[in-house]
Design a protein around this motif. Structure first.
Motif, PDB file in Angstrom:
ATOM      1  N   GLY B 387       0.950  -1.351   0.126  1.00 53.31           N
ATOM      2  CA  GLY B 387      -0.290   0.163  -0.023  1.00 53.31           C
ATOM      3  C   GLY B 387       0.722   1.432   0.247  1.00 53.31           C
ATOM      4  N   PHE B 388       1.952   1.177   0.951  1.00 54.48           N
ATOM      5  CA  PHE B 388       2.995   2.439   0.927  1.00 54.48           C
ATOM      6  C   PHE B 388       3.059   2.556   0.118  1.00 54.48           C
ATOM      7  CE2 PHE B 388       1.129   2.696   5.249  1.00 54.48           C
ATOM      8  CZ  PHE B 388       1.223   4.037   5.501  1.00 54.48           C
ATOM      9  N   GLU B 390       3.432   1.679  -3.061  1.00 53.70           N
ATOM     10  CA  GLU B 390       2.275   2.042  -4.570  1.00 53.70           C
ATOM     11  C   GLU B 390       1.930   3.322  -3.799  1.00 53.70           C
ATOM     12  OE1 GLU B 390      -1.869   0.961  -4.613  1.00 53.70           O
ATOM     13  OE2 GLU B 390      -2.513   1.481  -6.070  1.00 53.70           O
ATOM     14  N   LEU B 391       1.541   4.203  -2.497  1.00 49.05           N
ATOM     15  CA  LEU B 391       1.380   5.514  -3.244  1.00 49.05           C
ATOM     16  C   LEU B 391       2.130   6.339  -3.778  1.00 49.05           C
ATOM     17  CD1 LEU B 391      -0.413   5.992   0.589  1.00 49.05           C
ATOM     18  CD2 LEU B 391      -1.129   6.298  -1.642  1.00 49.05           C
ATOM     19  N   ASP B 394       3.092   6.880  -6.857  1.00 47.38           N
ATOM     20  CA  ASP B 394       1.931   7.468  -7.283  1.00 47.38           C
ATOM     21  C   ASP B 394       2.168   8.432  -6.832  1.00 47.38           C
ATOM     22  OD1 ASP B 394       0.514   5.647  -8.024  1.00 47.38           O
ATOM     23  OD2 ASP B 394      -1.378   5.225  -6.838  1.00 47.38           O
TER      24      ASP B 394
END
Lengths: 125, 849
Positions: B387-388, B390-391, B394
């Motif tokens: 999750g992190f 991926e952030l 992005d």
């Protein structure tokens, strides 16, 4: 204003949801308020005190299964918040159990930010 | 008339012979009594036949009549054998016999009046006997009931026969018919007695078959339950089959005392102590089996059995009344016993199988639960990592393809990754312990040092929460693997830190007792509910509040507990909700080293009784710089091995008392000593035997110095005599790290050389003989792999041990370096004492870490 309750015992994962929600450009979530609970007890207390539009519900909590809370919410009637189950349990039977308990969507960990936003957006729109 | 006399006498003779053969076959008292009953009347009929051919003197006829008068007495005697009968009844009939018999003798030939007395006496006596028998019929069941009925009828018929014989005197013309009728009735009576007390084979077989069928059906009705239940059912059926009051199945172990397995009875299911003693004594007494032996107020019979376990056993039947059963019944019960054994064996097998299935099911469940829990535990940190990151991905990159992301995200990815690594390490350790494949190298360790070693890295956590850590550990030594001991203490301590609220206190204390050291870590945390205290030692069973849970793998306590068990110890918890918890680690104590004795750590133990040979070995080894200990016999050798934990044992085969093979066997059976390599030394080459018994090598006397030293060298055993000036080369391109290591080593009295590049290191190593090279793996001017390859190429540097300075090596790197390196030494946070201890340990024991 959209109110979201996150029920998740892992601090890092709470922080992740927080970060994802704060970065999203999804219009429905603009200015959404996020409350956090680390256990079923905390979640019940928050739910008793305020109305939420959506609950992000981890299934594996220190004081029980998220399923119990989902069932409680479902039995309260039509005014209940939408529920997104967040779980590390990925067996089909477990998924079915979650949806049967009244969860509206199901996200298996690890989930991506896109999946999370899509699930929340889909339910709130 | 004549033919009837002949036929009746002939048939009586047959019955008589049958009864006598029956008695001879079984020795049964009932048979004897039956013969007497026939004897009197049989004699009378026989005399009538004799009278046809010869004239008999009168006294013979008188004697026959007197004998006939005994018949009621004999019948009552028979009754007394199958039911309790007051001696007055028999006594009064004996008196009557004497009186009537006397009268007959005096008044012969019989007058009419006398004949009435005679018949009256007879009919009354037989009627009484028949009544007693009929009364007993109601108490019995099965074949005995049939037999007693036959006996009662036979007795009644006999009375009728006598009555008819008497009545014939007054019948006039019909006298002949009365005589024939009386004889036929008497014959019927004899057949009745025969059926009752000496049943012919076909009757016995029929009864047996019927009984066998009924018993077998009932035995098989229920083929489940424990073996004891089967035997209880068998015993109960046994009592019914032979009309006994109690049946006891006794096991007769080949070694040991007989033991009552089950007791079953019609009115009670237990024995008085005296009865039990009698039964056990009777069951185990030698000699053939007799039906209804009289013992301690019981009629006892035993039936040999083979119990389900193949063990010898006996069925003992007890009856208050004399039993009517026969040898056939014993055979039948024996056969039934064999069936019962089959059923018992099967039920035992079923019970065992059910247990195994249950265990497998539980194991399968546990495995599924573990996999499900593991999946969850892996996904939770992975969720944060993916999750992190991926952030981060992005985030909009800046011009130079860099992204600005919050430090917290990076921290979160990092700590989730560390958590995942810890989890995987714990799972692997747990799997290793469970499979018994964990490689423990127990050595005497000071508890105090181990506690400080474990506590030092956790100090920042303690300080961050404002906890007070109080350590009060007396001087105690445990036998444990150094790394695992630290791991166990670390786990307990980090648990305590985790659960103790800010400002709380953690107390570490220790005491010894019962051959173990008890190291306790007490916290002032929330405590653990009694119900959870067992659960916390299971995998992934975390209790307590969410915040604390999140930071652990859920495996620490499970692993610590298993590790302690692998050391021969364990972990216990004592806790009260709201009043903190105390975890106690129990580990086997190690003997406190005797300061006057041999050095405690390392060295070579020589077990050799020949002083010259021992001294020669010592000279070789000491000259090369090894420490040696000599013992002259196996017993002392084993003690020395336990006390000094030598690195190698040189073991002579021929020793006084316990020889070298015996010592080797004991060494290999000892969970602690088995890890010490043993080299056998003998005049005769027995390498194969030595290796098969667990020795690592075999030297033939006289031992070649070069061969021995070369062997030790190849094993990585570097002599490190006290005070020796060891030369160490530190290869590190980072000046700060290099200075720190250099300082730490120099403090230990070692001569330290340094190099900053691979080329410099190689040049130095070729010029100077180093005892050890400490090198980082990858640096700006250094490639550890190339350096090692180059060292290997030169015979001057080939044997120099290399230790890699790194926090952790990847599995790939480890595999690439293989056995060439002695170990990995973490660079950061290394205290000088730690370094020295590590070096001592690694160099002396040749640990490949």
């Amino acid at each position: 204003m959209t109110r979201i309750l996150l029920v998740e015992d892992n601090e890092l994962n709470r922080s992740l949801v927080r970060a994802i929600l704060s970065r999203t450009r999804e219009p429905v979530l603009a200015g959404a308020a996020l409350s956090e609970a680390g256990s079923l007890a905390e979640a019940r207390a928050l739910l008793a005190g305020a109305a939420f539009d959506l609950v992000l519900l981890d299934m594996h909590l220190p004081d029980g299964s998220g399923l119990a809370l989902a069932q409680e919410l479902q039995s309260t009637g039509a005014e209940r918040p939408a529920i997104v189950a967040l779980t590390a349990a990925v067996l089909p039977a477990e998924q079915a159990a979650t949806l049967n308990a009244g969860c509206d969507a199901f996200l298996a960990k690890p989930y991506t930010s896109g999946q999370l936003i899509e699930a929340i957006g889909g339910l709130l729109n | 008339m004549l033919p009837v006399i002949f036929v009746v006498a002939g048939l009586f003779l047959l019955v008589f012979v049958r009864a006598v053969t029956g008695y001879v076959r079984t020795g049964d008292r009932l048979h004897a009594a039956t013969i007497l009953v026939f004897l009197s009347v049989g004699t009378l009929y026989f005399l009538q036949v004799a009278r046809v051919f010869v004239v008999l003197p009168e006294w013979i006829s008188v004697a026959a009549l007197v004998l006939l008068l005994g018949q009621p007495v004999f019948t009552l005697r028979l009754v007394a054998l199958v039911r309790p009968l007051s001696p007055y009844v028999t006594g009064s009939w004996i008196a009557a016999w004497i009186a009537v018999g006397g009268a007959v003798v005096l008044t012969y030939p019989l007058t009419d009046a006398m004949a009435v007395v005679f018949v009256g006496y007879f009919v009354l006596g037989e009627a009484v006997a028949a009544a007693f028998l009929a009364g007993e019929v109601r108490r019995r069941a099965g074949a005995p009931r049939v037999r007693l009925s036959a006996a009662a009828i036979a007795t009644g018929l006999f009375a009728l026969g006598m009555f008819l014989a008497g009545a014939g005197r007054y019948a006039g013309d019909a006298a002949q018919s009365f005589a024939v009728a009386s004889r036929l009735v008497a014959l019927g009576s004899a057949v009745g007695y025969l059926v009752a007390f000496v049943p012919p084979r076909f009757l016995r077989q029929q009864w047996s078959a019927r009984t066998a069928y009924l018993l077998m059906t009932r035995l098989l009705e229920q083929s489940t339950g424990t073996p004891e239940e089967t035997w209880a059912r068998f015993a109960r059926l046994g009592t019914e089959a032979v009309d006994a009051d109690l049946a006891v199945v006794v096991s007769l172990p080949a070694a040991g005392r007989p033991e009552a397995l089950v007791v079953a009875g019609t009115t009670r299911d237990e024995l008085e102590p005296a009865e039990l003693a009698m039964v056990l004594e009777y069951a185990d007494s030698p000699g053939p089996t007799r039906v209804g032996e009289r013992r301690h107020g019981h009629f006892v019979t035993r039936v040999p059995l083979t119990l389900h376990s193949g063990q010898a056993g006996v069925l003992v039947l007890l009856a208050v009344r004399p039993s009517l059963f026969t040898v056939d019944d014993i055979t039948l019960l024996g056969d039934l016993g064999r069936q019962a054994a089959v059923i018992a064996e099967r039920s035992q097998l079923t019970t065992e199988l059910r247990g195994v299935v249950e265990q497998l099911r539980a194991a399968n469940h546990a495995k599924s639960d573990f996999v499900a829990a593991m999946s969850h535990e892996l996904r939770t940190p992975l969720n944060a990592i993916i999750g992190f990151s991926e952030l981060m991905r992005d985030e909009e990159p800046t011009d130079d393809d860099r992204r600005q992301v919050p430090t917290e995200w990076i921290e979160n990815v990092y700590s989730s990754g560390r958590h995942l690594l810890g989890l995987i390490n714990d799972v692997l350790d747990l799997a290793k312990v469970e499979a018994g494949r964990i490689d423990l190298r127990p050595e005497p360790l000071t508890v105090d040092a181990a506690v400080h070693e474990a506590a030092a890295p956790l100090r920042p956590l303690v300080d961050a929460k404002g906890l007070t850590l109080s350590v009060g550990v007396p001087e105690l030594t445990v036998r444990a693997d150094r790394l695992r001991l630290r791991q166990m203490i670390t786990n307990l301590l980090s648990n305590a830190i985790k659960f103790t609220p800010e400002g709380g206190t953690i107390t570490i204390s220790a005491h010894d007792g019962d051959g173990a050291v008890h190291l306790s870590v007490a916290d002032t945390g929330p405590g653990i509910a009694e119900a959870d205290q067992r659960r916390i030692f299971e995998e992934f069973q975390q209790v307590g509040d969410a915040g604390s849970r999140a930071s652990g793998t859920g495996l620490g306590l499970a692993l610590t507990s298993r590790l302690a068990q692998a050391h021969g110890g364990g972990v216990e918890v004592e806790s009260t909700l709201g009043a903190g918890s105390t975890f106690t680690l129990n580990l086997p104590t190690a003997p406190v080293p005797d300061p006057t004795g041999p050095a405690t750590h390392g060295g070579i133990l020589i077990i050799e009784d020949d002083p010259a040979a021992a001294s020669l070995l010592r000279t070789y080894l000491q000259a090369a710089g090894y420490q040696t200990i000599i013992t002259a016999n196996g017993g002392d050798g084993l003690t020395a091995a336990r006390n000094t934990a030598p690195d190698v044992i040189l073991l002579d085969v021929l020793l006084p008392g316990l020889d070298g093979w015996g010592v080797l066997r004991q060494l290999k059976e000892d969970p602690v000593l088995r890890h010490i390599p043993v080299v056998m030394v003998s005049v005769v080459e027995e390498r194969e035997l030595g290796l098969s018994l667990g020795a690592v090598d075999f030297f033939v006397k006289p031992v070649d110095r070069q061969a021995l030293l070369g062997w030790l060298d190849r094993r990585g055993l570097i002599p490190l005599p006290p005070g020796a000036r060891t030369r160490v080369l530190v290869v590190d391109s980072d000046p700060t790290g290099r200075t720190a290591v250099e300082g730490a080593l120099a403090d230990q009295g070692l001569i330290v050389f340094t190099a900053t590049s691979g080329a410099e290191a190689l040049r130095l190593a070729r010029d100077t003989r180093f005892d050890l090279i400490l090198s980082e793996l990858i640096g700006p001017d250094l490639d550890g792999f190339s350096l090692i390859a180059a060292l290997n190429e030169d015979k001057r540097t080939r044997d120099v041990p290399v230790v890699i300075l790194a926090d952790e090596l990847s599995a790939e790197d480890k595999a690439r370096l293989g056995d060439r390196i002695l170990g990995v030494l973490p660079r950061a946070g290394l205290a000088p004492t730690d370094l020295r201890a590590w070096l001592d340990r690694s160099m002396l024991s040749g640990v490949k870490q």
